[in-house]
Motif scaffolding. Structure first.
Motif, PDB file in Angstrom:
ATOM      1  N   PRO A 113      61.333  12.693  44.692  1.00 32.64           N
ATOM      2  CA  PRO A 113      60.019  12.564  45.340  1.00 32.64           C
ATOM      3  C   PRO A 113      59.533  11.120  45.418  1.00 32.64           C
ATOM      4  CG  PRO A 113      59.792  13.542  43.163  1.00 32.64           C
ATOM      5  CD  PRO A 113      61.246  13.515  43.463  1.00 32.64           C
ATOM      6  N   LEU A 114      59.878  10.311  44.415  1.00 30.09           N
ATOM      7  CA  LEU A 114      59.483   8.898  44.448  1.00 30.09           C
ATOM      8  C   LEU A 114      60.205   8.166  45.582  1.00 30.09           C
ATOM      9  CD1 LEU A 114      59.502   8.031  40.632  1.00 30.09           C
ATOM     10  CD2 LEU A 114      57.516   8.473  42.093  1.00 30.09           C
ATOM     11  N   ALA A 115      61.504   8.422  45.713  1.00 36.34           N
ATOM     12  CA  ALA A 115      62.270   7.797  46.785  1.00 36.34           C
ATOM     13  C   ALA A 115      61.788   8.264  48.161  1.00 36.34           C
ATOM     14  CB  ALA A 115      63.757   8.108  46.609  1.00 36.34           C
ATOM     15  N   ALA A 116      61.464   9.558  48.269  1.00 38.56           N
ATOM     16  CA  ALA A 116      60.965  10.081  49.544  1.00 38.56           C
ATOM     17  C   ALA A 116      59.630   9.429  49.919  1.00 38.56           C
ATOM     18  CB  ALA A 116      60.811  11.600  49.465  1.00 38.56           C
ATOM     19  N   SER A 117      58.759   9.237  48.926  1.00 34.17           N
ATOM     20  CA  SER A 117      57.472   8.588  49.188  1.00 34.17           C
ATOM     21  C   SER A 117      57.664   7.143  49.630  1.00 34.17           C
ATOM     22  CB  SER A 117      56.590   8.633  47.933  1.00 34.17           C
ATOM     23  OG  SER A 117      56.300   9.963  47.572  1.00 34.17           O
ATOM     24  N   LEU A 118      58.593   6.446  48.998  1.00 37.26           N
ATOM     25  CA  LEU A 118      58.869   5.061  49.373  1.00 37.26           C
ATOM     26  C   LEU A 118      59.441   4.976  50.776  1.00 37.26           C
ATOM     27  CD1 LEU A 118      59.008   2.079  48.642  1.00 37.26           C
ATOM     28  CD2 LEU A 118      61.223   2.513  47.556  1.00 37.26           C
ATOM     29  N   CYS A 119      60.380   5.862  51.088  1.00 39.47           N
ATOM     30  CA  CYS A 119      60.958   5.880  52.433  1.00 39.47           C
ATOM     31  C   CYS A 119      59.903   6.230  53.474  1.00 39.47           C
ATOM     32  CB  CYS A 119      62.117   6.871  52.492  1.00 39.47           C
ATOM     33  SG  CYS A 119      63.590   6.341  51.589  1.00 39.47           S
ATOM     34  N   HIS A 120      59.009   7.162  53.117  1.00 38.13           N
ATOM     35  CA  HIS A 120      57.942   7.539  54.050  1.00 38.13           C
ATOM     36  C   HIS A 120      57.024   6.352  54.335  1.00 38.13           C
ATOM     37  CE1 HIS A 120      55.201  10.260  56.118  1.00 38.13           C
ATOM     38  NE2 HIS A 120      54.204   9.693  55.468  1.00 38.13           N
ATOM     39  N   ALA A 121      56.783   5.527  53.315  1.00 35.29           N
ATOM     40  CA  ALA A 121      55.926   4.357  53.516  1.00 35.29           C
ATOM     41  C   ALA A 121      56.599   3.303  54.387  1.00 35.29           C
ATOM     42  CB  ALA A 121      55.563   3.754  52.157  1.00 35.29           C
TER      43      ALA A 121
END
Length: 231
Positions: A113-121
């Motif tokens: 989830p942390l990586a997904a949030s970073l990629c989303h940003a």
């Protein structure tokens, strides 16, 4: 120096000691234009493959290689932290392997989830070059701007990035409506356009697929969340 070598070669840290240099080598080749940025990309999310898996995990809008790199770096950092803080001080012996496997699983679960949030940003940056790398938009939710013409052509904008506009080519019987939210599920290179399904249908297909897999007791393998709606 010897302590660093022991940590780098200890399980489970050694997994990332082997993978992260490969990631660095890949990005070096990508910068030199010797390796494609869309290495694992597919034209469609239908079926079980790496691209559909990453989209199901929340990594839509960025190339699969970028998402994997971020995920590996974060999971590697978490694994190293657990090794330094806990594992190296415990007399695990032969139990290091099962404990290490559990640590790897936990690290990826926490990092996802942390990586997904970073990629989303960061996905807005990839949207700017979507014409060169159109497959990274698969899985994105778009909003239809106009009613399709007689040939089924229309345009839509990415919900999270209205400045990013895409061309849609709909099939008869599944024509989008102005203002409708749809998910990009296929890129047709010959047309330079996307196929899409209604967001509700896409979500229902994923839920239905997950239920089928659970009913089979996992015998068919893990659900990758590919879009099973007609493409």
């Amino acid at each position: 120096m010897e302590a660093l070598r022991q940590i780098a070669l200890s399980f489970p840290v050694v997994v990332f000691s082997a993978l992260l240099p490969l990631v660095l080598l890949y990005w070096l080749l990508a910068l030199l234009r010797l390796a494609p940025l869309e290495l694992f990309a597919r034209d469609s999310l239908k079926g079980d493959h790496l691209a559909s898996t990453m989209v199901a995990l929340g990594f839509a809008g960025v190339p699969v290689t970028f998402a994997l790199s971020v995920l590996l770096v974060l999971a590697g950092a978490m694994t190293l932290a657990i090794e330094l803080a806990v594992l190296r001080w415990l007399p695990l012996g032969l139990f290091r392997i099962p404990v290490g496997v559990a640590v790897l699983w936990a690290a990826f679960v926490l990092a996802s989830p942390l990586a997904a949030s970073l990629c989303h940003a960061l996905h807005h940056r990839f949207h700017r070059v979507a014409r060169a790398r159109p497959r990274c938009l698969l899985g994105e939710v778009v909003q239809v701007r106009f009613a399709p013409n007689a040939q089924g052509w229309t345009t839509a904008t990415v919900v999270d990035d209205p400045a990013c506009e895409v061309r849609l080519h709909a099939k008869p019987g599944d024509l989008p409506r102005p203002g409708e939210r749809r998910v990009l599920v296929k890129y047709v290179a010959g047309e330079g356009a996307y196929r899409s399904v209604a967001e509700s249908r896409y979500c229902e297909a994923r839920v239905h697929l997950r239920r089928l897999r659970l009913a089979r007791g996992g015998g068919a393998g893990p659900s990758h969340g590919g879009a099973e709606a007609p493409l």
